[in-house]
Scaffold this motif. Structure first.
Motif, mmCIF file in Angstrom:
data_model
loop_
_atom_site.group_PDB
_atom_site.id
_atom_site.type_symbol
_atom_site.label_atom_id
_atom_site.label_comp_id
_atom_site.label_asym_id
_atom_site.label_seq_id
_atom_site.Cartn_x
_atom_site.Cartn_y
_atom_site.Cartn_z
ATOM 1 N N ARG A 1 42.571 43.822 43.220
ATOM 2 C CA ARG A 1 41.268 44.392 42.884
ATOM 3 C C ARG A 1 41.237 45.880 43.234
ATOM 4 N NH1 ARG A 1 38.080 43.048 46.367
ATOM 5 N NH2 ARG A 1 39.318 41.628 47.670
ATOM 6 N N ARG A 2 40.425 46.638 42.541
ATOM 7 C CA ARG A 2 40.308 48.076 42.814
ATOM 8 C C ARG A 2 39.750 48.342 44.201
ATOM 9 N NH1 ARG A 2 37.891 48.004 37.463
ATOM 10 N NH2 ARG A 2 39.530 48.403 35.930
ATOM 11 N N SER A 3 38.806 47.512 44.626
ATOM 12 C CA SER A 3 38.143 47.747 45.908
ATOM 13 C C SER A 3 39.048 47.499 47.109
ATOM 14 C CB SER A 3 36.891 46.867 46.023
ATOM 15 O OG SER A 3 37.236 45.489 46.033
ATOM 16 N N GLN A 4 40.259 47.002 46.877
ATOM 17 C CA GLN A 4 41.194 46.783 47.983
ATOM 18 C C GLN A 4 41.782 48.087 48.491
ATOM 19 O OE1 GLN A 4 43.630 43.943 45.822
ATOM 20 N NE2 GLN A 4 42.968 42.272 47.155
ATOM 21 N N GLY B 1 43.307 51.430 43.450
ATOM 22 C CA GLY B 1 42.031 52.031 43.112
ATOM 23 C C GLY B 1 41.811 52.286 41.635
ATOM 24 N N ASN C 1 37.452 44.206 38.931
ATOM 25 C CA ASN C 1 36.173 44.906 39.098
ATOM 26 C C ASN C 1 35.363 44.435 40.303
ATOM 27 O OD1 ASN C 1 36.553 46.461 36.784
ATOM 28 N ND2 ASN C 1 35.600 44.939 35.453
ATOM 29 N N THR D 1 34.092 43.377 44.129
ATOM 30 C CA THR D 1 34.186 43.865 45.496
ATOM 31 C C THR D 1 34.517 42.697 46.426
ATOM 32 O OG1 THR D 1 31.841 43.433 45.952
ATOM 33 C CG2 THR D 1 32.416 45.601 45.019
ATOM 34 N N ASP E 1 39.319 49.737 54.941
ATOM 35 C CA ASP E 1 39.418 48.957 53.715
ATOM 36 C C ASP E 1 40.174 47.659 54.012
ATOM 37 O OD1 ASP E 1 42.302 48.995 52.802
ATOM 38 O OD2 ASP E 1 41.989 51.166 52.814
#
Length: 283
Positions: A167-170, A175, A195, A197, A237
């Motif tokens: 995931r991007r939020s990782q 990112g 997408n 979170t 993160d």
């Protein structure tokens, strides 16, 4: 006129399989622009109906578990039948291995387990590669514990496409993650929850009774090998507990720029060149 005579294959064709899927860069860009707007379940539905040789690679992190649960609840003309590929590095936490069995029992999903070549236990691994290889040569460790077993799995199972839990939020290199990617070997990688979170993933797990790793209740958010995973401090993160104190954020499976990935690519190119030299061109 039959499908064979026309040169086309239809749904009622007698042929057992269809050609592999190949994406041009333009097609890939278009697909991502469309899939980006969909919910994970819709992306998974597209995968099931569009991608042959589809598997899910997972280390049984939260995102992968959500994917497993979503697949188990999907209905439609095509029943999801996505096997799991688990890379047992022989250095997972006991809690992770216990979770594997809970998932197997709850969902009944087929799990293909791949270990480092020629090793069944951590003792075997140390005897073959030396003690604490992850400290003496971490890139070689990534290759023998993860990259080579993954490549062996893809070859033996004839994998064409895989679902991942990225995931991007990782954070880190994830990112700017796309929904659909194609790696250097031509394997299609789909990140259905790219997408979402961490909070969205957590909420889904709680709402749907998804089994998860007990370590998450002890401050861990991303769980890998015991020797390179720590709890995450507040404000960090979720993957900050992986390889703490190092600049690396990926193990090699998703990092085509690692030295061993480059070595493999050069080796393949050399073998291809040697094979071509042995081919006689007839006029």
């Amino acid at each position: 006129m039959s499908d064979t005579e026309s040169g086309y294959v239809s749904g009622c064709s007698s042929q057992d399989s269809l050609p592999d899927v190949h994406f041009t860069k333009a097609h890939l860009k278009f697909l991502n622009s469309k899939l980006q707007q969909l919910e994970p379940q819709e992306i998974l539905q597209w995968c099931i109906t569009s991608l042959p040789g589809l598997y899910q690679t997972t280390a049984f992190g939260l995102t992968g578990l959500v994917t497993i649960d979503m697949l188990s609840k999907m209905t439609g003309p095509l029943k999801p039948n996505v096997d799991l590929i688990f890379l047992d590095t022989l250095h997972h936490f006991d809690e992770t291995l216990e979770l594997v069995e809970r998932v197997r029992k709850q969902y009944g999903t087929t799990i293909h387990v791949y270990k480092p070549e020629g090793c069944e236990t951590a003792k075997d691994f140390s005897a073959k590669h030396g003690s604490k290889l992850w400290e003496t040569n971490d890139e070689l460790y990534d290759y023998v514990a993860k990259v080579e077993p993954a490549e062996r799995a893809y070859s033996e199972l004839q994998v064409k496409a895989v679902l991942t839990g990225r995931r991007r939020s990782q954070g880190g290199k994830r990112g700017d993650l796309d929904i659909v990617e194609v790696d250097d070997a031509g394997v299609i990688k789909v990140n259905p929850l790219a997408n979402w979170t961490f909070k969205q993933v957590q909420e889904y797990v709680e709402a749907n009774g998804v089994p998860y790793n007990d370590l998450l209740n002890r401050g861990y958010k991303s769980v890998g090998d015991w020797h390179s995973t720590q709890p995450v401090a507040q404000g960090e993160d979720e993957r900050s507990g992986r390889w703490k104190g190092k600049t690396k954020t990926e193990c090699g499976i998703h990092n085509p720029k690692s030295r061993y990935a480059q070595f493999l690519r050069q080796k393949q190119e050399a073998e291809l060149s040697q094979a071509l030299e042995g081919v006689k061109v007839e006029a």
